[in-house]
Design a protein around this motif. Sequence first.
Motif, PDB file in Angstrom:
ATOM      1  N   ILE A 141       0.845  -1.187   0.000  1.00 56.66           N
ATOM      2  CA  ILE A 141       0.000   0.000   0.000  1.00 56.66           C
ATOM      3  C   ILE A 141       0.884   1.241   0.000  1.00 56.66           C
ATOM      4  O   ILE A 141       1.718   1.435   0.882  1.00 56.66           O
ATOM      5  CB  ILE A 141      -0.928   0.008   1.226  1.00 56.66           C
ATOM      6  CG1 ILE A 141      -1.855  -1.217   1.188  1.00 56.66           C
ATOM      7  CG2 ILE A 141      -1.744   1.280   1.284  1.00 56.66           C
ATOM      8  CD1 ILE A 141      -2.615  -1.418   2.463  1.00 56.66           C
ATOM      9  N   ASN A 142       0.735   2.071  -1.029  1.00 55.84           N
ATOM     10  CA  ASN A 142       1.543   3.278  -1.129  1.00 55.84           C
ATOM     11  C   ASN A 142       1.043   4.368  -0.199  1.00 55.84           C
ATOM     12  O   ASN A 142       1.819   5.069   0.441  1.00 55.84           O
ATOM     13  CB  ASN A 142       1.567   3.777  -2.576  1.00 55.84           C
ATOM     14  CG  ASN A 142       2.301   2.803  -3.487  1.00 55.84           C
ATOM     15  OD1 ASN A 142       3.223   2.138  -3.061  1.00 55.84           O
ATOM     16  ND2 ASN A 142       1.864   2.714  -4.730  1.00 55.84           N
ATOM     17  N   ARG A 143      -0.272   4.518  -0.121  1.00 58.53           N
ATOM     18  CA  ARG A 143      -0.844   5.549   0.727  1.00 58.53           C
ATOM     19  C   ARG A 143      -2.323   5.240   0.940  1.00 58.53           C
ATOM     20  O   ARG A 143      -2.903   4.403   0.248  1.00 58.53           O
ATOM     21  CB  ARG A 143      -0.684   6.927   0.085  1.00 58.53           C
ATOM     22  CG  ARG A 143      -1.257   7.017  -1.321  1.00 58.53           C
ATOM     23  CD  ARG A 143      -1.076   8.372  -1.952  1.00 58.53           C
ATOM     24  NE  ARG A 143      -2.093   9.305  -1.494  1.00 58.53           N
ATOM     25  CZ  ARG A 143      -2.476  10.377  -2.201  1.00 58.53           C
ATOM     26  NH1 ARG A 143      -1.889  10.660  -3.346  1.00 58.53           N
ATOM     27  NH2 ARG A 143      -3.392  11.178  -1.748  1.00 58.53           N
ATOM     28  N   GLN A 144      -2.917   5.943   1.893  1.00 58.98           N
ATOM     29  CA  GLN A 144      -4.342   5.779   2.137  1.00 58.98           C
ATOM     30  C   GLN A 144      -5.088   6.919   1.463  1.00 58.98           C
ATOM     31  O   GLN A 144      -4.685   8.074   1.552  1.00 58.98           O
ATOM     32  CB  GLN A 144      -4.638   5.777   3.636  1.00 58.98           C
ATOM     33  CG  GLN A 144      -6.044   5.313   3.967  1.00 58.98           C
ATOM     34  CD  GLN A 144      -6.263   5.147   5.459  1.00 58.98           C
ATOM     35  OE1 GLN A 144      -6.086   6.085   6.213  1.00 58.98           O
ATOM     36  NE2 GLN A 144      -6.650   3.941   5.878  1.00 58.98           N
ATOM     37  N   HIS A 145      -6.177   6.555   0.781  1.00 60.41           N
ATOM     38  CA  HIS A 145      -6.950   7.543   0.035  1.00 60.41           C
ATOM     39  C   HIS A 145      -8.280   7.811   0.734  1.00 60.41           C
ATOM     40  O   HIS A 145      -8.994   6.876   1.115  1.00 60.41           O
ATOM     41  CB  HIS A 145      -7.197   7.065  -1.397  1.00 60.41           C
ATOM     42  CG  HIS A 145      -5.956   7.022  -2.222  1.00 60.41           C
ATOM     43  ND1 HIS A 145      -5.499   8.102  -2.947  1.00 60.41           N
ATOM     44  CD2 HIS A 145      -5.049   6.025  -2.412  1.00 60.41           C
ATOM     45  CE1 HIS A 145      -4.374   7.780  -3.557  1.00 60.41           C
ATOM     46  NE2 HIS A 145      -4.085   6.525  -3.261  1.00 60.41           N
ATOM     47  N   ASP A 149      -7.461  -1.585   3.337  1.00 60.17           N
ATOM     48  CA  ASP A 149      -6.433  -0.893   4.115  1.00 60.17           C
ATOM     49  C   ASP A 149      -6.035   0.453   3.516  1.00 60.17           C
ATOM     50  O   ASP A 149      -5.613   1.358   4.241  1.00 60.17           O
ATOM     51  CB  ASP A 149      -5.182  -1.769   4.239  1.00 60.17           C
ATOM     52  CG  ASP A 149      -5.408  -2.977   5.142  1.00 60.17           C
ATOM     53  OD1 ASP A 149      -6.342  -2.922   5.958  1.00 60.17           O
ATOM     54  OD2 ASP A 149      -4.657  -3.963   5.019  1.00 60.17           O
ATOM     55  N   ASN A 150      -6.138   0.582   2.204  1.00 59.09           N
ATOM     56  CA  ASN A 150      -5.721   1.836   1.563  1.00 59.09           C
ATOM     57  C   ASN A 150      -6.877   2.806   1.333  1.00 59.09           C
ATOM     58  O   ASN A 150      -6.731   3.783   0.605  1.00 59.09           O
ATOM     59  CB  ASN A 150      -5.016   1.551   0.236  1.00 59.09           C
ATOM     60  CG  ASN A 150      -5.908   0.832  -0.775  1.00 59.09           C
ATOM     61  OD1 ASN A 150      -6.865   0.165  -0.389  1.00 59.09           O
ATOM     62  ND2 ASN A 150      -5.596   0.959  -2.056  1.00 59.09           N
ATOM     63  N   GLN A 157      -9.069   0.766  -7.899  1.00 58.86           N
ATOM     64  CA  GLN A 157      -7.620   0.601  -7.962  1.00 58.86           C
ATOM     65  C   GLN A 157      -7.054   1.154  -9.272  1.00 58.86           C
ATOM     66  O   GLN A 157      -5.924   1.649  -9.307  1.00 58.86           O
ATOM     67  CB  GLN A 157      -7.248  -0.882  -7.822  1.00 58.86           C
ATOM     68  CG  GLN A 157      -7.331  -1.410  -6.402  1.00 58.86           C
ATOM     69  CD  GLN A 157      -6.197  -0.882  -5.532  1.00 58.86           C
ATOM     70  OE1 GLN A 157      -6.245   0.237  -5.014  1.00 58.86           O
ATOM     71  NE2 GLN A 157      -5.168  -1.682  -5.374  1.00 58.86           N
TER      72      GLN A 157
END
Length: 348
Positions: free
Chosen positions: A2-6, A28-29, A296
């Motif tokens: 996961i790169n970041r949460q949106h 999770d994101n 996604q």
Amino acid sequence: MINRQHGILLIGCGHIGKEHIEDIYYRDNIRIAAVADKDPERAASFARRYGALRHGTDYRAFLKDPLLDIVIIASYADSHLSILKDCLKAGLHVLCEKPIAAGSRDGRAFYDLVRSSRSKVLVAHILRHNKTYQTVARMIREGAIGELKLMRMVQNHHALDWPRYKRLMEDCPPFVDCGVHYLDVMQWFSGSRITQAGGFSTRLDADSPCDNHGVINVRLENGCMGYYEAGWSPSLSSQNVKEFVGSKGHISLTLQALRHDHQEEGDLISLYSSVTGEYRTINVSAKYKDMYAQLQTLIRMIEEDADPIPSLQEAYSAFCAALTAKEAIAGGTVLACPGPQELFGSAF
């Protein structure tokens, strides 16, 4: 990874809004920053059920929320353009339900606005993100049935929730509302654009806002033909037919829920070879409306500058073909669809 949460704002807590949020709220994101609906009780119910941090009846109250970066527009088609303008002005990214608008003028304004914006916008053609449809597209491209000649698609609904369907038809008839999906599928599977459209329609129910059953007939640039039948009525039986006929056989698709047996195997793809006379069956485990896979795609557009699926041009082309069919049906004729030069000023 996961790169970041949106942070997500869902606008429209109805049937399709529920489809979106049920598949994403626990990821999770993803953080559900807010939900908005004209019905305050429905907005509050969604907030409780899906853990939204805020809720209300006016989406504009949430557009400056620092936790927010993506808006899902799941409202009626006649509101899409005005909401999109507000979201892009706030610098937010957008996943917008189809059809992009209720008419040609707003549709063109939508296209032009997205094309000139620095924000990422994805039009929700959910079948593009379905593994079974992706498998069929690949089989056709690889020559499993030879040269594609005919596409047959039927999507009739036994409309028990009649008030919901009637409200949808205040914007456009079912052969446009759902037709944009399947005309996009036709162009995707064939690798060719729709050049002509016609058909016929009828009003099955006196209180329907428009003709609520229709058939669109199309010709594609490569000579392939296609038809799409759609109807919403309490009197109509549900039907789902997806068949693709080529010079060397055909492919038919049966969704998991419609299989007579072996439902645990997922969707069923049947391949018939007219060369050998043999049948082959392929089972695909796929979620029909994979909303998370679709979201996604938008996230990859944001994080990696990936291309939209479908492209804006592909989505707009299918929209214009559906409106051309609607006009042709109303006039009892066959009409040429606008070409790439007219639509985009360049090749498509």
